[in-house]
Scaffold this motif. Structure first.
Motif, short mmCIF file in Angstrom:
data_model
loop_
_atom_site.label_atom_id
_atom_site.label_comp_id
_atom_site.label_asym_id
_atom_site.label_seq_id
_atom_site.Cartn_x
_atom_site.Cartn_y
_atom_site.Cartn_z
N ARG A 9 3.94 2.44 8.18
CA ARG A 9 4.58 1.20 7.74
C ARG A 9 4.29 0.06 8.72
O ARG A 9 4.20 -1.10 8.32
CB ARG A 9 6.09 1.40 7.61
CG ARG A 9 6.50 2.39 6.52
CD ARG A 9 6.23 1.83 5.12
NE ARG A 9 6.79 0.51 4.95
CZ ARG A 9 8.04 0.28 4.59
NH1 ARG A 9 8.86 1.27 4.37
NH2 ARG A 9 8.47 -0.96 4.45
N TYR A 35 -4.58 -5.28 -1.09
CA TYR A 35 -4.32 -6.70 -0.93
C TYR A 35 -3.97 -6.98 0.53
O TYR A 35 -3.39 -6.15 1.22
CB TYR A 35 -3.10 -7.13 -1.76
CG TYR A 35 -3.28 -7.14 -3.25
CD1 TYR A 35 -3.07 -5.99 -4.01
CD2 TYR A 35 -3.63 -8.32 -3.92
CE1 TYR A 35 -3.20 -6.02 -5.39
CE2 TYR A 35 -3.75 -8.35 -5.29
CZ TYR A 35 -3.54 -7.19 -6.02
OH TYR A 35 -3.66 -7.23 -7.38
N GLN A 37 -1.66 -9.73 2.62
CA GLN A 37 -0.63 -10.75 2.43
C GLN A 37 -0.23 -11.30 3.79
O GLN A 37 0.39 -10.59 4.60
CB GLN A 37 0.59 -10.18 1.71
CG GLN A 37 1.64 -11.23 1.38
CD GLN A 37 2.87 -10.66 0.71
OE1 GLN A 37 3.16 -9.46 0.81
NE2 GLN A 37 3.60 -11.50 -0.02
N SER A 40 4.27 -15.87 4.25
CA SER A 40 4.55 -16.96 3.32
C SER A 40 3.38 -17.29 2.41
O SER A 40 3.27 -18.42 1.92
CB SER A 40 4.99 -18.23 4.06
OG SER A 40 6.13 -17.96 4.87
N GLN A 41 2.49 -16.34 2.19
CA GLN A 41 1.36 -16.56 1.30
C GLN A 41 1.36 -15.53 0.18
O GLN A 41 2.04 -14.50 0.25
CB GLN A 41 0.03 -16.51 2.06
CG GLN A 41 -0.13 -17.61 3.10
CD GLN A 41 -1.50 -17.57 3.75
OE1 GLN A 41 -2.45 -16.98 3.22
NE2 GLN A 41 -1.62 -18.19 4.92
N ALA A 42 0.58 -15.80 -0.83
CA ALA A 42 0.42 -14.86 -1.93
C ALA A 42 -0.44 -13.69 -1.51
O ALA A 42 -1.30 -13.83 -0.64
CB ALA A 42 -0.21 -15.56 -3.12
N PRO A 43 -0.23 -12.53 -2.09
CA PRO A 43 -1.17 -11.42 -1.84
C PRO A 43 -2.56 -11.81 -2.28
O PRO A 43 -2.75 -12.43 -3.33
CB PRO A 43 -0.61 -10.29 -2.72
CG PRO A 43 0.81 -10.64 -2.96
CD PRO A 43 0.86 -12.14 -2.99
N HIS A 48 -10.98 -3.26 -5.08
CA HIS A 48 -10.31 -2.23 -5.84
C HIS A 48 -11.30 -1.15 -6.25
O HIS A 48 -12.51 -1.37 -6.26
CB HIS A 48 -9.59 -2.80 -7.07
CG HIS A 48 -10.49 -3.23 -8.19
ND1 HIS A 48 -11.13 -4.44 -8.21
CD2 HIS A 48 -10.84 -2.60 -9.35
CE1 HIS A 48 -11.84 -4.55 -9.33
NE2 HIS A 48 -11.68 -3.45 -10.03
N GLU A 57 -14.27 -7.97 -3.55
CA GLU A 57 -14.16 -9.38 -3.84
C GLU A 57 -15.23 -10.14 -3.05
O GLU A 57 -15.58 -9.77 -1.93
CB GLU A 57 -12.78 -9.92 -3.47
CG GLU A 57 -11.67 -9.36 -4.35
CD GLU A 57 -11.87 -9.70 -5.80
OE1 GLU A 57 -11.84 -10.89 -6.17
OE2 GLU A 57 -12.07 -8.74 -6.59
N LEU A 90 -1.08 -4.47 1.37
CA LEU A 90 -0.42 -3.84 0.23
C LEU A 90 -1.42 -3.03 -0.58
O LEU A 90 -2.50 -3.51 -0.90
CB LEU A 90 0.20 -4.91 -0.67
CG LEU A 90 1.27 -5.79 -0.05
CD1 LEU A 90 1.60 -6.95 -0.98
CD2 LEU A 90 2.52 -4.99 0.25
N THR A 105 0.16 -3.03 -15.71
CA THR A 105 1.12 -3.25 -14.64
C THR A 105 0.62 -2.61 -13.37
O THR A 105 0.16 -1.48 -13.40
CB THR A 105 2.49 -2.64 -15.02
OG1 THR A 105 2.96 -3.29 -16.18
CG2 THR A 105 3.49 -2.81 -13.88
N GLN A 106 0.75 -3.30 -12.27
CA GLN A 106 0.40 -2.74 -10.98
C GLN A 106 1.65 -2.24 -10.27
O GLN A 106 2.68 -2.92 -10.27
CB GLN A 106 -0.32 -3.76 -10.12
CG GLN A 106 -1.69 -4.14 -10.67
CD GLN A 106 -2.52 -4.94 -9.68
OE1 GLN A 106 -2.13 -5.14 -8.54
NE2 GLN A 106 -3.68 -5.38 -10.13
N PHE A 108 3.17 -1.17 -6.67
CA PHE A 108 2.89 -1.44 -5.27
C PHE A 108 3.58 -0.47 -4.34
O PHE A 108 4.70 0.00 -4.62
CB PHE A 108 3.34 -2.86 -4.91
CG PHE A 108 2.42 -3.93 -5.41
CD1 PHE A 108 2.50 -4.37 -6.72
CD2 PHE A 108 1.47 -4.48 -4.58
CE1 PHE A 108 1.64 -5.36 -7.19
CE2 PHE A 108 0.62 -5.47 -5.04
CZ PHE A 108 0.70 -5.90 -6.34
N GLY A 109 2.92 -0.18 -3.22
CA GLY A 109 3.56 0.52 -2.13
C GLY A 109 4.35 -0.46 -1.28
O GLY A 109 4.34 -1.66 -1.53
N PRO A 110 5.04 0.05 -0.25
CA PRO A 110 5.89 -0.80 0.59
C PRO A 110 5.12 -1.65 1.57
O PRO A 110 5.68 -2.56 2.17
CB PRO A 110 6.77 0.21 1.33
CG PRO A 110 5.94 1.44 1.38
CD PRO A 110 5.15 1.46 0.11
#
Lengths: 117, 114
Positions: A9, A35, A37, A40-43, A48, A57, A90, A105-106, A108-110
């Motif tokens: 973690r 991903y 992250q 304060s930003q988007a993943p 993949h 990507e 993530l 649907t994705q 997600f892990g913690p």
């Protein structure tokens, strides 16, 4: 009940020291995602796997690599971490990648929080 | 290109207040739209989704309607609880080069005070 598990973690590494993050899933999903992250930003999608097919990507640095030895496990390798790579990483999975179904649907892990010293 | 824009946070509300978190999108084609929630120390969880224009997604008292004419997917809840405190992400999926990609907004932090 855990479906997508990420280990560890929290990970601390030194500048330039290779590090591997782990993701496993009990859902038998054929697609797995990584991903990045930042605070304060988007993943941001790095890459993949669709089964064993790897999809990178265009803007993912070469420093980031991935392995998927089997359906359940996927690894993120950072070959030479820099200070800018400190972030939450993530892992996510999805069941169906059919072009006929865009409601996928994705799950997600913690996440693994990476610190680079 | 494809993008998602969310209102800046944090949004701070008292318990039982009405919640709106704005989300607008830019997309070519017909994306599906999602709201994900991220509780402290946890991964993202799907809250609700809509797959076509005028669809309404709902879950746990939250609702959002896919508005093609205004390219919006605003999240609403009539009466928030302290347990709703989290970060909320709006997202869309789109097809590109034979695969699906997700675009997330930057997230809106919600704080609900007792």
């Amino acid at each position: 009940d855990a479906m997508v598990i990420q280990n560890p973690r929290y990970q601390v590494t030194q500048f330039g020291k290779p590090v591997t993050l782990s993701c496993s899933q009990t859902l038998n999903h054929n697609v797995m995602y990584w991903y990045q992250q930042k605070s304060s930003q988007a993943p941001k999608l790095l890459f993949h796997y669709y089964d064993k097919d790897f999809n990178n990507e265009a803007d993912t640095p070469d420093n980031f690599q991935s392995r998927r030895p089997n359906t359940s496990f996927c690894f993120l390798d950072i070959r030479s971490p820099g200070l800018g790579d400190a972030a939450m990483y993530l892992c996510a999975t999805s069941r169906d990648h059919s072009l006929a179904d865009n409601t996928d649907t994705q799950y997600f892990g913690p996440g693994t929080r990476l610190t680079v010293l | 290109g494809n993008s998602v824009t969310q209102m800046e946070g944090p949004v701070t509300l008292s318990e039982e207040a009405f919640l709106t978190i704005n989300c607008t999108y830019t997309a070519t084609g017909y994306p599906s739209l999602f709201w994900y929630v991220q509780y402290p120390g946890e991964g993202l969880q799907l809250l609700l989704k809509a797959t076509k224009a005028d669809d309404k997604g709902s879950n746990k008292g939250f609702e959002a309607t896919y508005r093609k004419e205004t390219t919006s997917f605003h999240l609403e809840k009539g009466s928030v609880q302290v347990s709703d405190s989290a970060v909320y992400f709006c997202a869309l999926t789109f097809q590109t080069s034979g695969t699906y990609k997700y675009i997330f907004g930057t997230g809106t932090r919600l704080k609900v005070l007792a």
